[in-house]
Design an enzyme around this catalytic site. Structure first.
Site, PDB file in Angstrom:
ATOM      1  N   CYS A 184     -33.995  -1.079   1.682  1.00  0.00           N
ATOM      2  CA  CYS A 184     -32.650  -0.675   1.639  1.00  0.00           C
ATOM      3  C   CYS A 184     -32.491   0.492   0.797  1.00  0.00           C
ATOM      4  CB  CYS A 184     -31.838  -1.790   1.024  1.00  0.00           C
ATOM      5  SG  CYS A 184     -31.573  -3.234   2.302  1.00  0.00           S
TER       6      CYS A 184
ATOM      7  N   LYS B 264     -29.226  -2.596  10.262  1.00  0.00           N
ATOM      8  CA  LYS B 264     -29.456  -1.526   9.327  1.00  0.00           C
ATOM      9  C   LYS B 264     -29.238  -2.089   7.816  1.00  0.00           C
ATOM     10  CE  LYS B 264     -24.987   0.864   9.251  1.00  0.00           C
ATOM     11  NZ  LYS B 264     -24.678   0.962   7.608  1.00  0.00           N
ATOM     12  N   ASP B 265     -28.571  -3.198   7.364  1.00  0.00           N
ATOM     13  CA  ASP B 265     -28.180  -3.642   6.153  1.00  0.00           C
ATOM     14  C   ASP B 265     -29.416  -4.940   6.049  1.00  0.00           C
ATOM     15  OD1 ASP B 265     -26.056  -1.954   5.929  1.00  0.00           O
ATOM     16  OD2 ASP B 265     -24.848  -3.480   6.816  1.00  0.00           O
TER      17      ASP B 265
ATOM     18  N   ARG C 247     -12.890   1.739   2.280  1.00  0.00           N
ATOM     19  CA  ARG C 247     -13.158   2.803   1.669  1.00  0.00           C
ATOM     20  C   ARG C 247     -12.236   4.063   2.537  1.00  0.00           C
ATOM     21  NH1 ARG C 247     -19.744   3.433   2.426  1.00  0.00           N
ATOM     22  NH2 ARG C 247     -20.420   2.220   0.982  1.00  0.00           N
TER      23      ARG C 247
ATOM     24  N   ARG D  68     -18.275   2.731  -3.185  1.00  0.00           N
ATOM     25  CA  ARG D  68     -18.731   1.332  -2.730  1.00  0.00           C
ATOM     26  C   ARG D  68     -17.434   0.814  -1.953  1.00  0.00           C
ATOM     27  NH1 ARG D  68     -21.219  -2.628  -5.107  1.00  0.00           N
ATOM     28  NH2 ARG D  68     -20.730  -2.928  -2.925  1.00  0.00           N
TER      29      ARG D  68
ATOM     30  N   ARG E  28     -30.740   7.295   2.492  1.00  0.00           N
ATOM     31  CA  ARG E  28     -30.998   8.411   3.589  1.00  0.00           C
ATOM     32  C   ARG E  28     -29.835   9.441   3.559  1.00  0.00           C
ATOM     33  NH1 ARG E  28     -28.540   8.247   8.676  1.00  0.00           N
ATOM     34  NH2 ARG E  28     -27.228   6.574   7.743  1.00  0.00           N
ATOM     35  N   ARG E  29     -28.550   9.076   3.591  1.00  0.00           N
ATOM     36  CA  ARG E  29     -27.632   9.939   3.869  1.00  0.00           C
ATOM     37  C   ARG E  29     -27.580  11.062   2.546  1.00  0.00           C
ATOM     38  NH1 ARG E  29     -23.030   5.664   5.273  1.00  0.00           N
ATOM     39  NH2 ARG E  29     -23.435   5.633   7.642  1.00  0.00           N
TER      40      ARG E  29
END
Length: 319
Positions: free
Chosen positions: A252, A86-87, A163, A157, A139-140
């Site tokens: 992205c 996904k990245d 995080r 970030r 998306r989120r």
């Protein structure tokens, strides 16, 4: 020409984050079990995204996590790189000459709500208005605006481990955050999940839960060594999802989703795709099904349906 059987060493590039090293370690175990005679040399590559402290959009989105690895690959400092699918940008955003060599078995594709340590479990729907929800994914962010407009999206970030630590220490700038369930499981931190978000509503990212290994297209020896390590059903799903996103010219920074399923009995792959409204409006959705032997065609069909339905407007492009 060097063949796969001639290789004695493969240099594999990876980001040095705890999660990246964990997924690299899993792949290394599989590689070494199959090829005990080949040395797998792990090369740590710090990405632009790891160094940059501002918004990812300022440096090209999540592609900032792969550009430096691409350079290492193209100039021969490594023979392969490993990353979360996904990245990894789509083909229209990549340097030519890089191809997927191996696709590892898909893990859970769902996103989750994470609270600071010690807080009682709750759901997104139960959070009070004004709660700051940390995420940097378009998306989120679009889903949050559409489904929970009283909550406030805050860009954050850092890798998943940092995080979590910042959230617990009150230094994240957000009250709660959205994370990938697969990532928390790789870190052994599934205990931090407050709510698993329904993928039928909270749409997954294309390539979610999937780790891939890439190599140069002009290096068939490395490709030949890595290809047998591919999990064929996951490769079908990934090809379908990435084809849908590529048809949209999504990348992205695109608020879009593509999620494929495979019926092993019928041999049919189905792609559910959507383009989200960054302002929080109703998403455009489409689905397509077809033989698992041509997953890219199925994904392209879903993408074209979205374009026909007016997705270009939401993508910020001329119709």
């Amino acid at each position: 020409m060097t063949s796969a059987t001639d290789l004695t060493t493969v240099r594999l590039g990876t980001r040095p984050s705890r999660m990246a090293m964990e997924q690299t370690g899993r792949f290394a175990d599989v590689f070494r079990a199959r090829y005990p005679q080949v040395l797998l040399d792990i090369v740590e590559i710090v990405s632009e995204g790891d160094r940059h402290r501002g918004p990812l959009s300022a440096i090209g989105g999540k592609g900032a996590f792969t550009r430096n690895a691409d350079r290492y690959l193209l100039d021969g400092r490594v023979q392969a790189t490993i990353a979360c699918a996904k990245d990894v940008p789509g083909p229209h955003d990549r340097s030519p000459g890089i191809v997927i060599a191996a696709v590892l078995p898909r893990e859970d594709t769902r996103d989750v709500l994470v609270l600071p340590a010690g807080h009682p479990a709750t759901t997104l729907a139960e959070l009070p208005p004004g709660t700051r929800v940390g995420t940097s994914a378009p998306r989120r962010s679009a889903l949050l605006k559409a489904l929970h407009p009283t909550l406030v999206q805050v860009p954050i970030r850092g890798n998943a481990d940092s995080r979590l630590r910042a959230l617990d220490e009150g230094k994240l700038g957000a009250d709660v955050m959205i994370a990938a369930l697969a990532g928390l499981r790789r870190l052994g931190r599934e205990d931090r999940v407050s709510e698993i978000l329904d993928p039928a509503v909270w749409l997954p990212a294309a390539g979610a839960g999937t780790v891939i290994v890439e190599h140069r297209s002009d290096d068939p020896a490395t490709g030949g060594l890595l290809a047998p390590l591919t999990h064929a059903p996951t490769r079908i799903l990934l090809d379908a999802e990435r084809a849908a996103l590529a048809t949209l010219h999504g990348g992205c920074l695109t608020a879009a989703s593509a999620h494929a399923t495979l019926d092993a009995v019928s041999g049919v792959v189905t792609v559910h795709a959507a383009v989200l409204d960054p302002a929080g409006g109703t998403p455009l959705r489409a689905s397509a099904s077809g033989p698992a032997t041509t997953p890219s065609t199925v994904g392209q069909d879903a993408g074209r349906q979205l374009l026909d339905a007016g997705a270009a407007r939401l993508l910020g492009r001329p119709a």
